[in-house]
Design an enzyme around this catalytic site. Structure first.
Site, PDB file in Angstrom:
ATOM      1  N   CYS A   1       0.910  -1.041   0.105  1.00  0.00           N
ATOM      2  CA  CYS A   1      -0.077   0.146   0.038  1.00  0.00           C
ATOM      3  C   CYS A   1       0.860   1.408  -0.014  1.00  0.00           C
ATOM      4  O   CYS A   1       1.726   1.397   0.967  1.00  0.00           O
ATOM      5  CB  CYS A   1      -0.907   0.028   1.258  1.00  0.00           C
ATOM      6  SG  CYS A   1      -1.815   1.653   1.369  1.00  0.00           S
TER       7      CYS A   1
ATOM      8  N   CYS B   1     -12.097  15.555  13.287  1.00  0.00           N
ATOM      9  CA  CYS B   1     -11.956  14.720  12.087  1.00  0.00           C
ATOM     10  C   CYS B   1     -13.005  14.697  10.963  1.00  0.00           C
ATOM     11  O   CYS B   1     -12.831  13.948  10.007  1.00  0.00           O
ATOM     12  CB  CYS B   1     -11.329  13.535  12.488  1.00  0.00           C
ATOM     13  SG  CYS B   1     -12.743  12.342  13.315  1.00  0.00           S
TER      14      CYS B   1
ATOM     15  N   ASP C   1     -11.797  16.517  21.423  1.00  0.00           N
ATOM     16  CA  ASP C   1     -11.572  15.732  20.338  1.00  0.00           C
ATOM     17  C   ASP C   1     -12.411  14.706  20.242  1.00  0.00           C
ATOM     18  O   ASP C   1     -12.004  13.356  20.678  1.00  0.00           O
ATOM     19  CB  ASP C   1      -9.896  15.503  20.471  1.00  0.00           C
ATOM     20  CG  ASP C   1      -9.436  14.772  19.335  1.00  0.00           C
ATOM     21  OD1 ASP C   1      -9.949  14.642  18.297  1.00  0.00           O
ATOM     22  OD2 ASP C   1      -8.198  14.268  19.167  1.00  0.00           O
TER      23      ASP C   1
END
Length: 413
Positions: free
Chosen positions: A164, A369, A342
């Protein structure tokens, strides 16, 4: 059932003009009054889009299978498994690095602009290390052939993968070609010292039919992982939450510290604290006379946090879901001057935002995020009289649609 609900374009190929980027790694196009969410395309292109999913209604999903007019931002994907029907791990391999960051900035800006009803310019900042070879943590699926790989987009199929390009060298290769129990998953980690940790997860039925994960070490023998961030050494369970980009933890800690500005002797909260990186930053600001409450649901992370921050007696680790800790009075005491949070991808939600605002912190530093969740929570804070003071965004996930943002909210109009 209406005629529109019966509509099914799956398999049709449509020539479309590609419009703006949307959250989720695709762009918006329109055909005969319906919206197409098109992957593997870029704004301004003309493409042939094959419909891959159509549940009726106003929109469907499609892949760009032929590029009729290419964007100047289009590049050759570095991975041969990138493209329609192939590995779904990356969204923007066909775009230059600068273009990827502009696309992500547009998404963050859109959601914050909707939340605030004003134009919010956003620049996504590049982290060190480039577009490839950065990912230190990855989860792989195991297919019926017992080989590890990745899922195509919105599919349960597994494409075997031996390499990857976006992961750190040696990580995927450490399990490539090996056979594992089918329908299991592999968690792979390369820690800050370069050591690889791997475990196999298999969902099994246990006591009274309850499903749980059976865990088996594949590499690392269950030894702790070692990470370095915020000027500290973190030796912890390898599978605790940690940023996947090597530069992200330090970058976010610095951004949080710059905006938190907790006063000596003050009280501060670190919600969804993980192993306590932000708590350590807040502890340095409030000093030994101050107080930091670090709340984390994951038991192992909270235990590691308590041990790792034992030299900072002003930090108290609270091992509880944030909503429960707030409801149960575990954060009673002086009101926090600063709250850092968060939350997971879904965001903090109304209950947490309402409770934070009810304690009247002078600053809220929100690490996100997911731009959509950030926008929702910012809008909720605004109902309590807070304003979005500043925002920064970081390309902590190159080649994907994911982006990390930090927002500063303060009381005011």
């Amino acid at each position: 059932m209406t005629a529109r609900e019966k509509l099914n374009w799956k398999g049709r190929r449509l020539d479309v003009e590609v419009g703006p980027v949307a959250h989720g790694g695709h762009c918006v196009a329109r055909y005969e009054g319906r919206v197409l969410f098109v992957r593997h395309a870029l704004p301004g292109e003309r493409v042939t889009a094959e419909v891959t999913e159509d549940k009726g209604g106003s929109y469907c999903r499609a892949d760009a299978v032929e590029i009729i007019t290419a964007s100047p931002d289009r590049v050759e994907p570095p991975c041969p498994l990138s493209g329609p029907g192939a590995c779904g791990g990356c969204d923007w391999q066909h775009a230059s690095g600068e273009a990827q960051r502009k696309l992500k900035a547009a998404v963050v800006s859109e959601h914050l602009s909707k939340a605030t009803n004003r134009d919010i310019p956003v620049v996504v900042e590049e982290l060190t290390g480039g577009l490839l070879g950065w990912r230190t943590r990855v989860r792989m699926a195991v297919g019926f052939d017992q080989l590890p790989g990745f899922h195509p987009h919105r599919s349960h199929a597994v494409i075997p993968v031996g390499h990857c390009p976006i992961t750190v060298p040696g990580l995927v290769e450490s399990v490539a070609g090996q056979e594992f129990a089918k329908d299991s998953e592999l968690e792979l980690v390369r820690d800050g010292s370069g050591r690889i940790h791997a475990r196999q997860l298999k969902l099994v039925r246990g006591y009274r039919g309850r499903m749980h994960y059976q865990r088996k070490a594949v590499a690392g023998n269950g030894e702790p992982a070692v990470e370095f961030a915020a000027g500290r050494h973190w030796e912890m369970n390898a599978y605790n939450f940690w940023q996947v980009h090597p530069a992200a933890a330090d970058t976010l800690a610095a951004a949080v510290g710059e905006w938190a500005q907790a006063s000596p002797g003050a009280c501060a909260w670190d919600l969804y604290s993980g192993v306590g990186i932000f708590a350590s930053v807040l502890a340095a600001q409030v000093g030994p006379e101050g107080r930091v409450l670090a709340v984390e649901q994951a038991g192992q992370s909270s235990l590691d946090s308590e041990r790792l921050l034992a030299d900072l007696p002003q930090v108290t680790a609270v091992s509880r879901k944030v909503e429960f800790a707030l409801r149960e009075g575990l954060l009673d005491g002086p009101d926090p001057e600063v709250v850092v949070l968060d939350p997971p991808r879904k965001g903090a939600g109304h209950e947490v935002v309402d409770t934070i605002a009810g304690r009247h912190p002078a600053r809220v530093v929100y690490v996100a995020c997911d731009p959509a969740a950030l926008g929702r929570d910012v809008a909720r804070f605004m109902l309590h009289g807070y304003k979005l003071e500043s925002v920064r965004a970081f390309d902590a996930f190159p080649m994907t649609h994911h982006v990390e943002a930090v927002a500063l909210l303060t009381p005011g109009d």
